[in-house]
Every structure is written in C-alpha cells, then in structure tokens.
Scaffold this motif. Sequence first.
Motif, PDB file in Angstrom:
ATOM      1  N   SER A 255      23.605 -38.475-103.945  1.00  0.00           N
ATOM      2  CA  SER A 255      22.856 -37.178-104.296  1.00  0.00           C
ATOM      3  C   SER A 255      21.527 -37.744-104.981  1.00  0.00           C
ATOM      4  O   SER A 255      21.224 -38.644-105.293  1.00  0.00           O
ATOM      5  N   ALA A 256      20.465 -36.845-104.685  1.00  0.00           N
ATOM      6  CA  ALA A 256      19.285 -36.851-105.255  1.00  0.00           C
ATOM      7  C   ALA A 256      18.416 -35.689-105.336  1.00  0.00           C
ATOM      8  O   ALA A 256      18.955 -34.494-104.571  1.00  0.00           O
ATOM      9  N   PRO A 257      17.592 -35.633-106.061  1.00  0.00           N
ATOM     10  CA  PRO A 257      16.666 -34.392-106.395  1.00  0.00           C
ATOM     11  C   PRO A 257      16.185 -33.895-105.126  1.00  0.00           C
ATOM     12  O   PRO A 257      15.733 -34.525-104.215  1.00  0.00           O
ATOM     13  N   ARG A 258      16.182 -32.449-104.897  1.00  0.00           N
ATOM     14  CA  ARG A 258      15.769 -32.003-103.774  1.00  0.00           C
ATOM     15  C   ARG A 258      14.376 -30.978-104.215  1.00  0.00           C
ATOM     16  O   ARG A 258      13.281 -31.272-103.462  1.00  0.00           O
ATOM     17  N   THR A 259      14.354 -29.976-104.785  1.00  0.00           N
ATOM     18  CA  THR A 259      13.301 -29.222-105.443  1.00  0.00           C
ATOM     19  C   THR A 259      13.463 -29.035-106.776  1.00  0.00           C
ATOM     20  O   THR A 259      14.409 -29.214-107.540  1.00  0.00           O
ATOM     21  N   GLY A 260      12.142 -28.963-107.401  1.00  0.00           N
ATOM     22  CA  GLY A 260      12.170 -28.797-109.017  1.00  0.00           C
ATOM     23  C   GLY A 260      12.567 -29.849-109.768  1.00  0.00           C
ATOM     24  O   GLY A 260      12.685 -31.050-109.310  1.00  0.00           O
ATOM     25  N   ARG A 261      12.620 -29.417-111.136  1.00  0.00           N
ATOM     26  CA  ARG A 261      13.155 -30.598-112.018  1.00  0.00           C
ATOM     27  C   ARG A 261      14.523 -30.213-112.640  1.00  0.00           C
ATOM     28  O   ARG A 261      14.711 -29.501-113.298  1.00  0.00           O
ATOM     29  N   TRP A 262      15.366 -30.906-111.990  1.00  0.00           N
ATOM     30  CA  TRP A 262      16.924 -30.859-112.509  1.00  0.00           C
ATOM     31  C   TRP A 262      16.842 -31.075-113.805  1.00  0.00           C
ATOM     32  O   TRP A 262      16.345 -31.922-114.316  1.00  0.00           O
ATOM     33  N   PRO A 263      17.681 -30.069-114.591  1.00  0.00           N
ATOM     34  CA  PRO A 263      18.584 -28.857-114.148  1.00  0.00           C
ATOM     35  C   PRO A 263      17.916 -27.629-114.614  1.00  0.00           C
ATOM     36  O   PRO A 263      18.504 -26.878-114.863  1.00  0.00           O
TER      37      PRO A 263
ATOM     38  N   SER B  10      16.987 -27.780-107.549  1.00  0.00           N
ATOM     39  CA  SER B  10      18.322 -28.260-106.380  1.00  0.00           C
ATOM     40  C   SER B  10      18.218 -29.555-106.533  1.00  0.00           C
ATOM     41  O   SER B  10      17.423 -30.576-106.515  1.00  0.00           O
ATOM     42  N   LEU B  11      19.375 -30.042-105.960  1.00  0.00           N
ATOM     43  CA  LEU B  11      19.639 -31.406-105.678  1.00  0.00           C
ATOM     44  C   LEU B  11      20.417 -31.537-104.377  1.00  0.00           C
ATOM     45  O   LEU B  11      21.086 -30.496-103.839  1.00  0.00           O
ATOM     46  N   ALA B  12      20.141 -32.318-103.404  1.00  0.00           N
ATOM     47  CA  ALA B  12      20.971 -32.594-101.968  1.00  0.00           C
ATOM     48  C   ALA B  12      21.917 -33.535-102.199  1.00  0.00           C
ATOM     49  O   ALA B  12      22.028 -34.487-103.012  1.00  0.00           O
ATOM     50  N   TYR B  13      22.923 -33.662-101.417  1.00  0.00           N
ATOM     51  CA  TYR B  13      24.280 -34.577-101.297  1.00  0.00           C
ATOM     52  C   TYR B  13      24.624 -34.541-100.094  1.00  0.00           C
ATOM     53  O   TYR B  13      24.391 -33.965 -99.095  1.00  0.00           O
ATOM     54  N   THR B  14      25.410 -35.453 -99.939  1.00  0.00           N
ATOM     55  CA  THR B  14      26.373 -35.911 -98.743  1.00  0.00           C
ATOM     56  C   THR B  14      27.815 -36.166 -99.101  1.00  0.00           C
ATOM     57  O   THR B  14      28.064 -36.709 -99.947  1.00  0.00           O
ATOM     58  N   VAL B  15      28.269 -35.160 -98.102  1.00  0.00           N
ATOM     59  CA  VAL B  15      29.974 -35.425 -98.419  1.00  0.00           C
ATOM     60  C   VAL B  15      30.501 -36.272 -97.224  1.00  0.00           C
ATOM     61  O   VAL B  15      30.234 -35.774 -95.885  1.00  0.00           O
ATOM     62  N   LYS B  16      31.189 -37.093 -97.279  1.00  0.00           N
ATOM     63  CA  LYS B  16      31.939 -37.896 -96.240  1.00  0.00           C
ATOM     64  C   LYS B  16      33.179 -37.347 -95.903  1.00  0.00           C
ATOM     65  O   LYS B  16      33.945 -37.234 -97.078  1.00  0.00           O
ATOM     66  N   LEU B  17      33.400 -36.821 -94.566  1.00  0.00           N
ATOM     67  CA  LEU B  17      34.777 -36.420 -94.267  1.00  0.00           C
ATOM     68  C   LEU B  17      35.289 -37.388 -93.179  1.00  0.00           C
ATOM     69  O   LEU B  17      34.946 -37.200 -91.902  1.00  0.00           O
ATOM     70  N   GLY B  18      35.884 -38.631 -93.590  1.00  0.00           N
ATOM     71  CA  GLY B  18      36.216 -39.619 -92.725  1.00  0.00           C
ATOM     72  C   GLY B  18      35.031 -40.355 -91.954  1.00  0.00           C
ATOM     73  O   GLY B  18      34.235 -40.492 -92.637  1.00  0.00           O
ATOM     74  N   PRO B  19      34.752 -40.301 -90.595  1.00  0.00           N
ATOM     75  CA  PRO B  19      33.709 -40.806 -90.054  1.00  0.00           C
ATOM     76  C   PRO B  19      32.686 -39.838 -90.026  1.00  0.00           C
ATOM     77  O   PRO B  19      31.489 -40.247 -89.672  1.00  0.00           O
ATOM     78  N   LYS B  20      32.854 -38.451 -90.437  1.00  0.00           N
ATOM     79  CA  LYS B  20      31.703 -37.518 -90.483  1.00  0.00           C
ATOM     80  C   LYS B  20      31.149 -37.585 -91.744  1.00  0.00           C
ATOM     81  O   LYS B  20      31.616 -37.600 -92.851  1.00  0.00           O
ATOM     82  N   SER B  21      30.039 -37.089 -91.811  1.00  0.00           N
ATOM     83  CA  SER B  21      29.444 -36.416 -93.153  1.00  0.00           C
ATOM     84  C   SER B  21      28.798 -34.995 -92.955  1.00  0.00           C
ATOM     85  O   SER B  21      28.363 -34.600 -92.015  1.00  0.00           O
ATOM     86  N   VAL B  22      28.750 -34.420 -94.127  1.00  0.00           N
ATOM     87  CA  VAL B  22      28.035 -32.953 -94.397  1.00  0.00           C
ATOM     88  C   VAL B  22      27.176 -33.058 -95.399  1.00  0.00           C
ATOM     89  O   VAL B  22      27.278 -33.471 -96.378  1.00  0.00           O
ATOM     90  N   GLU B  23      25.924 -32.487 -95.039  1.00  0.00           N
ATOM     91  CA  GLU B  23      24.893 -32.614 -95.874  1.00  0.00           C
ATOM     92  C   GLU B  23      24.804 -31.135 -96.705  1.00  0.00           C
ATOM     93  O   GLU B  23      25.371 -30.020 -96.025  1.00  0.00           O
ATOM     94  N   GLY B  24      24.810 -31.202 -97.766  1.00  0.00           N
ATOM     95  CA  GLY B  24      24.462 -29.794 -98.577  1.00  0.00           C
ATOM     96  C   GLY B  24      23.619 -29.921 -99.583  1.00  0.00           C
ATOM     97  O   GLY B  24      22.727 -31.007 -99.834  1.00  0.00           O
ATOM     98  N   TYR B  25      23.456 -28.782-100.547  1.00  0.00           N
ATOM     99  CA  TYR B  25      22.515 -28.713-101.513  1.00  0.00           C
ATOM    100  C   TYR B  25      22.975 -28.043-102.550  1.00  0.00           C
ATOM    101  O   TYR B  25      23.992 -27.010-102.343  1.00  0.00           O
ATOM    102  N   THR B  26      22.815 -27.957-103.909  1.00  0.00           N
ATOM    103  CA  THR B  26      23.196 -27.348-104.903  1.00  0.00           C
ATOM    104  C   THR B  26      22.069 -26.814-105.855  1.00  0.00           C
ATOM    105  O   THR B  26      20.899 -27.603-106.121  1.00  0.00           O
ATOM    106  N   VAL B  27      22.047 -25.511-106.212  1.00  0.00           N
ATOM    107  CA  VAL B  27      20.933 -24.907-106.805  1.00  0.00           C
ATOM    108  C   VAL B  27      21.441 -24.415-108.331  1.00  0.00           C
ATOM    109  O   VAL B  27      22.392 -23.893-108.339  1.00  0.00           O
ATOM    110  N   VAL B  28      20.531 -24.674-109.190  1.00  0.00           N
ATOM    111  CA  VAL B  28      20.879 -24.280-110.814  1.00  0.00           C
ATOM    112  C   VAL B  28      20.665 -22.848-110.694  1.00  0.00           C
ATOM    113  O   VAL B  28      19.450 -22.252-110.475  1.00  0.00           O
TER     114      VAL B  28
END
Length: 165
Positions: free
Chosen positions: A35-43, A48-66
């Motif tokens: 996870s890492a800052p994406r935009t703005g000054r958290w929180p 927002s912050l960006a993150y990676t979710v591991k699903l076995g050998p695959k990964s999914v990118e996402g982000y979370t907004v306050v």
Amino acid sequence: MAIRHQLVEREPAAVWNVLRDPSRYADWVVGTSESAPRTGRWPEVGSSLAYTVKLGPKSVEGYTVVRRLEHPRYLELEAHTSLGTARIAFDIRPWGEETLLIVDEHPLRGLGGTLHNTVLETAIQFRHRDMLRRLARLVERLNPPTEPGSADARPSSVTGEAGRE
C-alpha cells in the motif's frame, strides 16, 4: 451489512496513528501485500491510497478513497477494485483507557453489489475478524503500555481474546 467490533487495548490516538499511515495498511488489511499514497494527503477527504491484493499467483490492483473524516471518531473509505466498490466505515470510540473499534462494510457498485448475499456477508465477517485482530495487534505492538497497571499487565485469562463474539 457486515459489522464487527474489536476492543483495542490502547487509547484512540494510538489507533488513529495506524489508520493515518497509508504505508501500514498492508500490515493489517487482509490480502493486501502493498500500500502507498496515491493522491492527496492521507487521510484527508478525497485523498487515496493504492494497494495490491495477492490472490495466489495473481494480483489485483486497487485504490481506496477517503469519503468522510471526523477526527478522532470516524473514518469512512470507498475501496475500488475491478470487482466494484465497497464502503468501509471505522467508528473509533474511547472505551475507558482502551478503544472500541467498529467496522461496517458493504458493497456499493459492481459485481460485489450485484451478488451481495448472506454467503458474501459471511465471508466479509471472517475477513473483518482477522483484519481487526491484526489491526489491534499492530496498534498494541507499536504503542507499548506506559503504565505498569495497563491492560497488557493483566493475565490473558482475564483479558481473553478481544473481538470474540
């Protein structure tokens, strides 16, 4: 709605210190590997912050907004993945010398919202149980007790497992 709680054996300020650190989300959010800052000054609202979710050998990118911040009591987030979005609200309540942390999550858009049912709700409950336990342990590890009579000084048979229902 998946609502779950956890008693954290530290004051609310210690919980906030972890929640406001975007680099720490991977330490307690189940499945998140980075996870890492994406935009703005958290929180701040809109940041927002960006993150990676591991699903076995695959990964999914996402982000979370306050979406809502009422320091030191509420933090509401909107998590975005390829499966849709979800609202995740944290209610941080002083509970004596400790903190009662309540999380409330429900799907908003996309596949998760369309397929929302009791099976998905149960899966979210299991995920929250683990997530809140991880968060409490992290807060307690990063903020050692300051007084000999603190909650950590009690025998584990008295304190039990926090968050158990």
